[in-house]
Write a protein that holds these residues in place. Structure first.
Motif, PDB file in Angstrom:
ATOM      1  N   ALA A  57       0.825  -1.213   0.000  1.00 25.13           N
ATOM      2  CA  ALA A  57       0.000   0.000   0.000  1.00 25.13           C
ATOM      3  C   ALA A  57       0.859   1.265   0.000  1.00 25.13           C
ATOM      4  CB  ALA A  57      -0.936  -0.001   1.201  1.00 25.13           C
ATOM      5  N   LEU A  58       2.000   1.209   0.703  1.00 25.23           N
ATOM      6  CA  LEU A  58       2.851   2.389   0.818  1.00 25.23           C
ATOM      7  C   LEU A  58       3.936   2.446  -0.254  1.00 25.23           C
ATOM      8  CD1 LEU A  58       3.316   2.404   4.696  1.00 25.23           C
ATOM      9  CD2 LEU A  58       2.113   4.134   3.360  1.00 25.23           C
ATOM     10  N   GLY A  59       4.217   1.290  -0.884  1.00 25.91           N
ATOM     11  CA  GLY A  59       5.319   1.247  -1.838  1.00 25.91           C
ATOM     12  C   GLY A  59       6.658   1.450  -1.166  1.00 25.91           C
ATOM     13  N   LYS A  60       6.781   0.973   0.090  1.00 23.63           N
ATOM     14  CA  LYS A  60       8.009   1.138   0.866  1.00 23.63           C
ATOM     15  C   LYS A  60       8.387  -0.210   1.478  1.00 23.63           C
ATOM     16  CE  LYS A  60       7.958   4.802   3.684  1.00 23.63           C
ATOM     17  NZ  LYS A  60       8.830   5.897   3.220  1.00 23.63           N
ATOM     18  N   SER A  61       9.661  -0.387   1.773  1.00 26.54           N
ATOM     19  CA  SER A  61      10.122  -1.608   2.432  1.00 26.54           C
ATOM     20  C   SER A  61       9.801  -1.553   3.924  1.00 26.54           C
ATOM     21  CB  SER A  61      11.632  -1.771   2.249  1.00 26.54           C
ATOM     22  OG  SER A  61      12.327  -0.735   2.927  1.00 26.54           O
ATOM     23  N   LYS A  62       9.841  -2.726   4.567  1.00 26.58           N
ATOM     24  CA  LYS A  62       9.572  -2.780   6.008  1.00 26.58           C
ATOM     25  C   LYS A  62      10.582  -1.945   6.788  1.00 26.58           C
ATOM     26  CE  LYS A  62       9.405  -7.278   6.395  1.00 26.58           C
ATOM     27  NZ  LYS A  62       9.304  -8.613   7.031  1.00 26.58           N
ATOM     28  N   SER A  63      11.830  -1.981   6.360  1.00 24.69           N
ATOM     29  CA  SER A  63      12.853  -1.212   7.084  1.00 24.69           C
ATOM     30  C   SER A  63      12.594   0.287   6.967  1.00 24.69           C
ATOM     31  CB  SER A  63      14.243  -1.555   6.544  1.00 24.69           C
ATOM     32  OG  SER A  63      14.338  -1.257   5.166  1.00 24.69           O
ATOM     33  N   SER A  64      12.157   0.723   5.781  1.00 26.18           N
ATOM     34  CA  SER A  64      11.849   2.146   5.589  1.00 26.18           C
ATOM     35  C   SER A  64      10.636   2.554   6.415  1.00 26.18           C
ATOM     36  CB  SER A  64      11.596   2.419   4.105  1.00 26.18           C
ATOM     37  OG  SER A  64      11.290   3.781   3.891  1.00 26.18           O
ATOM     38  N   ASP A 159      -3.693   9.581  -7.047  1.00 25.86           N
ATOM     39  CA  ASP A 159      -3.125   8.424  -6.359  1.00 25.86           C
ATOM     40  C   ASP A 159      -3.902   7.181  -6.786  1.00 25.86           C
ATOM     41  OD1 ASP A 159      -2.071   6.557  -4.654  1.00 25.86           O
ATOM     42  OD2 ASP A 159      -2.607   7.591  -2.799  1.00 25.86           O
ATOM     43  N   ILE A 160      -3.319   6.364  -7.692  1.00 21.39           N
ATOM     44  CA  ILE A 160      -3.989   5.167  -8.196  1.00 21.39           C
ATOM     45  C   ILE A 160      -3.293   3.933  -7.645  1.00 21.39           C
ATOM     46  CG2 ILE A 160      -4.625   3.842 -10.247  1.00 21.39           C
ATOM     47  CD1 ILE A 160      -4.902   6.369 -11.796  1.00 21.39           C
ATOM     48  N   ARG A 161      -4.083   3.031  -7.070  1.00 26.92           N
ATOM     49  CA  ARG A 161      -3.530   1.812  -6.470  1.00 26.92           C
ATOM     50  C   ARG A 161      -4.258   0.593  -7.033  1.00 26.92           C
ATOM     51  NH1 ARG A 161      -2.945   3.714  -0.108  1.00 26.92           N
ATOM     52  NH2 ARG A 161      -2.353   5.882  -0.567  1.00 26.92           N
ATOM     53  N   SER A 162      -3.503  -0.463  -7.341  1.00 20.68           N
ATOM     54  CA  SER A 162      -4.112  -1.675  -7.881  1.00 20.68           C
ATOM     55  C   SER A 162      -4.094  -2.782  -6.839  1.00 20.68           C
ATOM     56  CB  SER A 162      -3.368  -2.127  -9.145  1.00 20.68           C
ATOM     57  OG  SER A 162      -2.018  -2.430  -8.857  1.00 20.68           O
ATOM     58  N   THR A 163      -5.181  -3.538  -6.794  1.00 19.59           N
ATOM     59  CA  THR A 163      -5.313  -4.622  -5.834  1.00 19.59           C
ATOM     60  C   THR A 163      -6.420  -5.552  -6.318  1.00 19.59           C
ATOM     61  OG1 THR A 163      -5.660  -5.121  -3.481  1.00 19.59           O
ATOM     62  CG2 THR A 163      -6.943  -3.301  -4.411  1.00 19.59           C
ATOM     63  N   SER A 164      -6.834  -6.493  -5.492  1.00 17.01           N
ATOM     64  CA  SER A 164      -7.913  -7.390  -5.886  1.00 17.01           C
ATOM     65  C   SER A 164      -9.246  -6.648  -5.884  1.00 17.01           C
ATOM     66  CB  SER A 164      -7.987  -8.581  -4.921  1.00 17.01           C
ATOM     67  OG  SER A 164      -8.403  -8.149  -3.645  1.00 17.01           O
ATOM     68  N   ALA A 165     -10.227  -7.194  -6.626  1.00 18.62           N
ATOM     69  CA  ALA A 165     -11.544  -6.550  -6.695  1.00 18.62           C
ATOM     70  C   ALA A 165     -12.171  -6.446  -5.305  1.00 18.62           C
ATOM     71  CB  ALA A 165     -12.450  -7.338  -7.636  1.00 18.62           C
ATOM     72  N   ARG A 166     -11.947  -7.450  -4.480  1.00 10.69           N
ATOM     73  CA  ARG A 166     -12.503  -7.420  -3.127  1.00 10.69           C
ATOM     74  C   ARG A 166     -11.892  -6.291  -2.300  1.00 10.69           C
ATOM     75  NH1 ARG A 166     -11.628 -12.625   0.601  1.00 10.69           N
ATOM     76  NH2 ARG A 166      -9.494 -11.912   0.327  1.00 10.69           N
TER      77      ARG A 166
END
Length: 326
Positions: A57-64, A159-166
């Motif tokens: 969702a954030l486009g960031k790594s866990k460390s970041s 801000d466009i984000r792709s994910t499952s339809a659900r």
């Protein structure tokens, strides 16, 4: 005469109210841009229930993400969450900060909305959730609407984000998204839907599957009934499929097109894919379409939105442009 040693100079007294340690600056009620960025990260982590779940969702790594949360905790002087082997959980202070964060962003959105209404222009963030692989359909009303909207209103942060339809539907319902594109949306209070375009799905097998080299004339409904199938969304239907479906064996599930293709390519399953997505795989000899008297499914994409005072003007504007492009 013995000389007395000169007295040592006295050490200057520290200013009243200060000690030998310098106190950290901390948070004094002034919100900077970096604070807003870190609060957005914190809110997303809280919504997704952990750092790992918030990565996409954030486009960031866990460390970041961890660095951002630690910096926010240091800034506020509070412990916002626990993380580690025991899992992720908000502290009592973290829950209070999350409530304050939601209120803050709601106030900011309302401010933007009132400025938009006063000036007749649009500013702010328009968050649109879309299903995975929707781009395979190429030039659609959605693409034309995005072009028109972003050209007319360049001050809007798209801000466009792709994910499952659900997940698209979930994001719209809980307010994460201003709007979304989804399949067969459920009817819910205050949710508006607009039909966009249709998608045709065909049945495919991979080159490792026994049916890949079988003559089309030998593939019958009885043969299909013996194969392992990938489940099909209730949004997809056709008269022939409705008759055939009760006799099939469903042995796998895949929520998006990419994962469905992986199962089909393994050679162990049959499944439905959009024709534009499957075309290059068929061309390269990796997939074969099973025709079976023209068996196909059809699904419909819908624009889904739940207007609110904070995003109402942007939503109404984008919706009008989208409907004109259909």
């Amino acid at each position: 005469m013995i000389r007395q040693p000169a007295p040592l100079p006295r050490k200057a007294a520290a200013p009243r109210g200060t000690g030998t340690r310098r106190k950290a600056d901390g948070f004094h009620g002034q919100v900077a841009e970096v604070d807003l960025r870190q609060l957005r990260v914190f809110r997303t982590v809280a919504e997704h229930g952990g750092f790992a779940a918030a990565e996409v969702a954030l486009g960031k790594s866990k460390s970041s993400i961890s660095i951002d949360i630690a910096a926010l905790e240091n800034r506020l002087g509070l412990r916002l969450c626990t993380r580690g082997r025991s899992g992720f959980a908000l502290t009592a202070q973290g829950r209070l900060v999350l409530e304050a964060t939601e209120a803050l962003f709601s106030d900011i959105a309302q401010f933007q909305q009132r400025i938009n209404e006063a000036t007749g222009t649009l500013t702010g963030r328009f968050c649109l959730y879309v299903p995975d692989n929707i781009q395979i359909h190429g030039e659609t009303a959605l693409v034309r609407a995005i072009e028109t909207f972003t050209t007319r209103y360049p001050a809007v942060f798209m801000d466009i984000r792709s994910t499952s339809a659900r997940e698209v539907e979930f994001a719209v319902l809980n307010g994460q998204a201003c709007a979304g594109i989804t399949l067969n949306p459920r009817h819910a209070p205050d949710v508006q839907t607009t039909a966009l375009f249709h998608e045709q799905l065909h049945l495919f097998c991979g080159r490792r599957h026994p049916l890949f080299s079988m003559p089309e004339s030998e593939i019958t409904p009885a043969i299909l009934a013996e194969q392992r199938m990938i489940t099909v969304s209730g949004a997809a239907t056709s008269p022939m499929w409705d008759r055939l479906r009760p006799h099939l064996t469903f042995a796998a599930a895949a929520e998006n097109v990419d994962s469905r293709a992986l199962l089909i390519l393994s050679g162990n399953y049959l499944g439905f894919l959009p024709e534009p997505f499957a075309r290059p795989l068929v061309h390269n000899g990796l997939l074969r379409r099973i025709v079976l008297d023209g068996l196909q499914l059809e699904t419909s994409f819908y624009f889904l939105a739940r207007p609110n005072p904070e995003t109402g003007l942007m939503h109404d504007t984008f919706r009008a442009i989208l409907e004109a492009a259909c």
